[in-house]
Design an enzyme around this catalytic site. Structure first.
Site, PDB file in Angstrom:
ATOM      1  N   LYS B  80     -14.331  24.904   6.849  1.00 54.26           N
ATOM      2  CA  LYS B  80     -13.226  25.443   7.184  1.00 54.26           C
ATOM      3  C   LYS B  80     -12.170  24.166   7.621  1.00 54.26           C
ATOM      4  CE  LYS B  80     -10.735  28.846   9.979  1.00 54.26           C
ATOM      5  NZ  LYS B  80     -10.808  29.643  11.000  1.00 54.26           N
ATOM      6  N   SER B 155      -9.008  34.405   9.948  1.00 51.71           N
ATOM      7  CA  SER B 155      -8.113  33.210   9.368  1.00 51.71           C
ATOM      8  C   SER B 155      -9.387  32.319   8.376  1.00 51.71           C
ATOM      9  CB  SER B 155      -7.704  32.307  10.431  1.00 51.71           C
ATOM     10  OG  SER B 155      -9.011  31.699  11.119  1.00 51.71           O
ATOM     11  N   SER B 179     -12.104  35.836  13.475  1.00 53.21           N
ATOM     12  CA  SER B 179     -11.733  34.996  12.231  1.00 53.21           C
ATOM     13  C   SER B 179     -13.047  34.762  11.192  1.00 53.21           C
ATOM     14  CB  SER B 179     -11.112  33.744  12.866  1.00 53.21           C
ATOM     15  OG  SER B 179      -9.561  33.931  12.867  1.00 53.21           O
TER      16      SER B 179
END
Lengths: 477, 491
Positions: B80, B155, B179
């Site tokens: 990420k 996310s 997330s």
């Protein structure tokens, strides 16, 4: 004006004498190239996290113990949020609701105790340098250096008391090895809260004074701020709650920000740092590391060594001097050592020809001085000759005995040689000899000097005096 | 391990270690898959092509020279873009960090590297991990490989898509309020949020520091276990990391294990198909010997408001460092310091980030602190106690990961509250710091597309191994999610 009372509280920031910063491994040192001592943590890089420096906590605990304060078994760090270019994370990690230390204080010479409200740990900010044209430069070497902030109750009532308190605090922190408290390097900084009120009426509005770069500025700023506040009250107005900067060149304070402009720091517990736990064994360890403090030493020098208050004060002016004195005692009498350190050694430090401004920078060792004073005590060396030897030891080093030989200064106690010098002088100064013979024994001093000169300072002055008196008596009877 | 068309990291690792296939050809195949499909799916934000190939070649070389091979030897991974990898772009999906290359490597990334993994690049995400759909990225919104008109969740959108689409077998995300688990649920992958403190946060760009956990995504539970064995353990650079390493429970049995079914996790309006998938998952647990116990977690309904006070408060402080002074984008504004701050943050942050900074600033403000942040902290404690009490009765808690399958992109983009509510079932474990896994529980019909839904298992603090062992056993009995129609068959 005489019925006005002044109320003062002090907030003192001290940098802790750790090897590394409070939350990262960067060196805690003064004077490095800008931004040389930085890393992802102290420059606030995204994702970097603080980890508490255990040594900083140890020194902070020691500071608390030295001030007789109470240590919280559990304290916590909070974030103090505000924006400034020298604050890399946009918040300062400090202690807010739960400081590690409360209470304690310092007793002034008058016996009045200045109480501490609290001491807390926090990190220093960086430095913004504004005087480079249009740009501001930021140096983050200082960002993250460990600080303790000690906050007094509003117990002080004059600039003199503030000065005495600060001097004592500095002395204690230096002794305890907590901080070098060097204001020039910014390792000790002080803010003053001051208000005035008439006796018997409630306290006035508090004004905070900042930018105080020396104890002298602290004293001056109070001396200028107090009449300003009194004048306001007497003209029917009143001070506003604000922060004022001291301008040492113009010797006045000017407004920096008012209460309305005060930041809302939005303190909240720092989720990156677990609570700080101080256990009794940590306290005991810190206590064991705590040296005898100046007030205790002064007392002991008077009671056990029989030194005067003045001498005790001179010798405890810094831990370095006191430690040097005590090491000298292994080889010399306390009073002799006190005199020589106080009069000769410390004075030499301000001499431009002497290589060093601090005791530890000199080649002179306590053992060397002790040996020299031993020679004086045993009559091997006259005081005058010893001063010459000491001068060499201070400037170049070397051991006393060899220097005495080298300089040919060994005291002469050989009665035959002394008698010869005495006879020479008596012959030249018959009128003085007559005065002595007539009963004025004190006049013999005027003869001792010339004999010492004749011997180039090597004659034992005590023997010279005795010999002169004996010779005069023998002639007159 | 079930048979699937694509090897998971465990199987791929075995092939790589044995020399059956080389790391270079594996990485090349991954890059080719990304080149062919990622233009549409938008998983990767920044590929580190050359670096990955160079590393692959050196790993092949070290295998040939007989050097010891790490547990993730040669396994391609996605990171990420809020995880620092020295030299790689770590922009957190935000304009304010456009082009920012991390000057150091996060502990979790370093541990992956030490274990032999090969990071291919950083992935798209909602800006600063604030969002549940990927739509808050300043750069690109990842698309769901099961239906590219729908969200992949958020996310950690790009990391979930990278695994679901078959670009990589393993990815790291971060989970603050769901997330990783929510995108795992929406993409048919396994996503696990460890116990808070299990994995070091050093080098994870902070959003809500008391909630953030580095969390892996994979296509099998055993891969998650393998990854945790590499990632977990204390870190001298993170004071909130906990002692003790992770070791998977190989001999775990569900015989006699008590599974809590909180009634708050099965609301009246829960989609019928999702309910059916989760119920059959619970049935699967029963068939494996577990016992289902009805229970209540009464503070569930206040979890969302509590979370949005705590997380935004921390975020408002954590994001203060993005001020244009030391790194990232700077907008001069009127030339004054305050003017530069305003202009930089105005231009650099997106709407959702600004909204949360404002909220967080408000709840910490003098005069409001007690009513908001102070009270939220107390409610958080009540939520923790809900779980403490539940875990006196049961070993694990089970429910859906999300009350809906992947929703169409744009559906909630202008309705932040409805977006916030989509975290309802993942936020409680975050607030309580508990380990929770989302694993695929089958497919439901969403507007004509087959869409995966996730089942969530939550355990007591520190019981990560037990949560994953139970998930591993259950995984065997759940229907295969299969490959998404818009993904790539992993080489």
């Amino acid at each position: 004006m005489s019925d006005w009372k002044t109320v003062i509280g002090l907030e003192v920031h001290c940098q802790l004498a750790t090897r590394t910063k409070l939350f990262c491994g960067c060196p805690n040192e003064f004077g490095a190239a800008p931004n040389a001592n930085t890393c992802p943590v102290c420059t606030g890089q995204p994702g970097a996290l603080p980890v508490l420096n255990g040594r900083a906590l140890e020194l902070a605990v020691r500071a608390g113990l030295a001030l007789g304060a109470e240590l919280a078994p559990r304290s916590s760090f909070a974030r103090k949020n505000y924006f400034y270019c020298d604050l890399p994370k946009g918040y300062q990690i400090s202690q807010y609701e739960q400081p590690y230390c409360t209470g304690g204080g310092i007793v002034l010479a008058s016996g009045k105790k200045i109480r501490l409200e609290r001491i807390h740990m926090e990190e220093d900010a960086g430095k913004a340098i504004h005087d480079r044209g249009d740009t501001t430069l930021v140096d983050l070497n200082r960002a993250g250096i460990p600080l303790i902030e000690s906050v007094t109750e509003a117990d002080l009532s004059s600039a003199e008391e503030a000065h005495e308190y600060l001097t004592a605090l500095k002395e204690i922190f230096q002794y305890a090895g907590v901080s070098d408290c060097d204001m020039e390097k910014g390792s000790l900084r002080c803010d003053v809260n001051v208000s005035v009120h008439r006796e018997g009426t409630p306290w006035g509005t508090k004004v905070e004074l900042k930018n105080l770069n020396s104890f002298r500025h602290v004293v001056e700023s109070i001396e200028h701020e107090v009449p300003r506040q009194i004048a306001l009250y007497e003209s029917g107005a009143a001070p506003v709650q604000e922060t004022r900067l001291y301008d040492p060149d113009r010797k006045l304070t000017r407004s920096m920000r008012s209460k309305e402009d005060a930041h809302d720091y939005r303190y909240f517990p720092d989720p990156d740092l677990p609570p700080v736990l101080v256990e009794s064994r940590d306290i005991e360890r810190a206590r064991a590391g705590l040296p005898e403090l100046p007030a205790q030493r002064r007392l002991r020098y008077g009671q056990e060594l029989g030194l005067s208050e003045y001498d005790a004060g001179v010798l405890t002016s810094s831990r370095e001097v006191a430690d040097f004195f005590e090491a000298t005692l292994q080889h010399a009498e306390p009073k002799l050592a006190a005199n020589w350190i106080g009069n000769e050694v410390l004075r030499a430090l301000s001499d431009p020809d002497v290589p060093g401004e601090r005791l530890e920078e000199l080649p002179l060792t306590p053992e060397g001085l002790g040996e020299l004073l031993g020679l004086v005590a045993h009559g091997t060396l006259s005081a005058g000759a010893a001063k010459k030897v000491l001068r060499v030891m201070i400037v170049k080093g070397g051991d006393a005995a060899s220097l005495v030989d080298e300089l040919g200064l060994k005291q002469v106690s050989d009665t035959a040689r002394i008698e010869a010098w005495c006879r020479e002088v008596l012959a030249a100064k018959a009128e003085v000899a007559e005065q002595v013979a007539a009963g004025n024994e004190k006049a013999v001093g005027a003869l001792v000097g010339p004999v010492m000169q004749a011997s180039k300072g090597k004659a034992n002055p005590k023997l010279v005096r005795e010999t002169l008196l004996a010779l005069i008596r023998a002639t007159s009877t | 391990m079930k048979e699937t068309s694509r090897p998971d990291a465990t199987e791929l690792g075995a092939q790589l270690r044995s020399g059956e296939r080389s790391v270079v050809e594996t990485v090349q195949a991954c890059l080719a898959a990304i080149d062919s499909r990622d233009g549409e799916l938008r998983a990767f934000a920044h590929l580190e092509r050359e670096r990955a190939l160079a590393r692959a070649a050196s790993l092949d070389e070290s295998r040939r020279s007989g050097a010891p091979l790490g547990p993730l030897f040669g396994v391609p991974v996605a990171l990420k873009s809020n995880l620092c990898w020295e030299g790689a772009v770590t922009d957190c999906g935000s304009r304010i960090l456009a082009g920012y290359r991390a000057p150091y490597t996060a502990t979790c990334v370093q541990r992956l590297l030490d274990a032999g993994a090969v990071p291919l690049g950083t992935t798209h995400m909602d800006e600063f991990a604030m969002g549940s759909s990927g739509e808050n990225s300043a750069y690109a919104c990842s698309k769901n490989p099961w239906d590219p008109t729908r969200t992949a969740g958020g996310s950690s959108s790009g990391s979930a898509v990278a695994v679901a689409a078959g670009f990589v077998p393993l990815a790291l995300g971060s989970d603050t309020g769901g997330s990783v688990r929510q995108p795992a649920s929406h993409t048919g992958t396994v996503g696990f949020k460890p116990t808070y403190g299990r994995v070091s946060r050093y080098g994870l760009v902070a959003f809500g520091s008391s909630l953030d956990q580095v969390s892996p995504l994979a296509s099998s539970v055993r891969d998650i276990e393998l990854t945790l064995e590499v990632l977990a353990g204390p870190d001298p650079l993170d004071a909130t990391s906990s002692p003790g390493r992770f070791e998977r429970e190989r001999d775990f049995s569900l015989e006699g294990v008590r599974i809590g079914r909180p009634r708050e996790y099965f609301p009246e309006d829960l989609d019928g198909e999702i309910r059916a998938r989760i119920e059959s998952g619970l049935q699967g647990l029963v068939e494996l010997g577990a016992e289902i116990v009805e229970l209540s977690l009464p503070h569930t309904e206040v979890a969302i408001p509590t979370y949005y006070v705590v997380a935004t408060a921390e975020a408002s402080s954590n994001l203060a460092r993005f001020d244009g002074v030391r790194y990232g984008q700077r907008t001069p504004g009127d030339g004054s310091l305050v003017g530069m701050y305003r202009a930089t943050r105005q231009a650099g942050f997106g709407d959702e980030v600004k909204r949360r900074i404002l909220l967080g600033t408000y709840v910490l403000s003098s005069g409001y602190y007690d009513a908001w942040y102070g009270r939220a902290s107390k409610v958080r404690e009540l939520l923790r106690r809900d779980f403490d009490r539940a875990f006196e009765e049961v070993d694990l808690v089970c429910g859906p990961t999300s009350a809906s399958a992947a929703f169409p992109l744009g559906e909630k983009a202008d309705d932040p509250v409805s977006m916030y509510l989509s975290d309802l079932l993942t936020v409680p474990a975050s607030l309580a710091g508990l380990p929770a896994v989302s694993l695929p529980a089958g497919l439901v019909n969403g507007g004509g597309s087959a869409l995966p839904v996730g089942l969530q298992l939550t355990g007591p603090r520190g019981e990560d191994a037990r949560v994953l062992a139970a998930a591993r056993l259950l995984e065997e009995s759940l229907p295969l999610p299969g490959s998404p129609p818009h993904g790539e068959v992993r080489p």
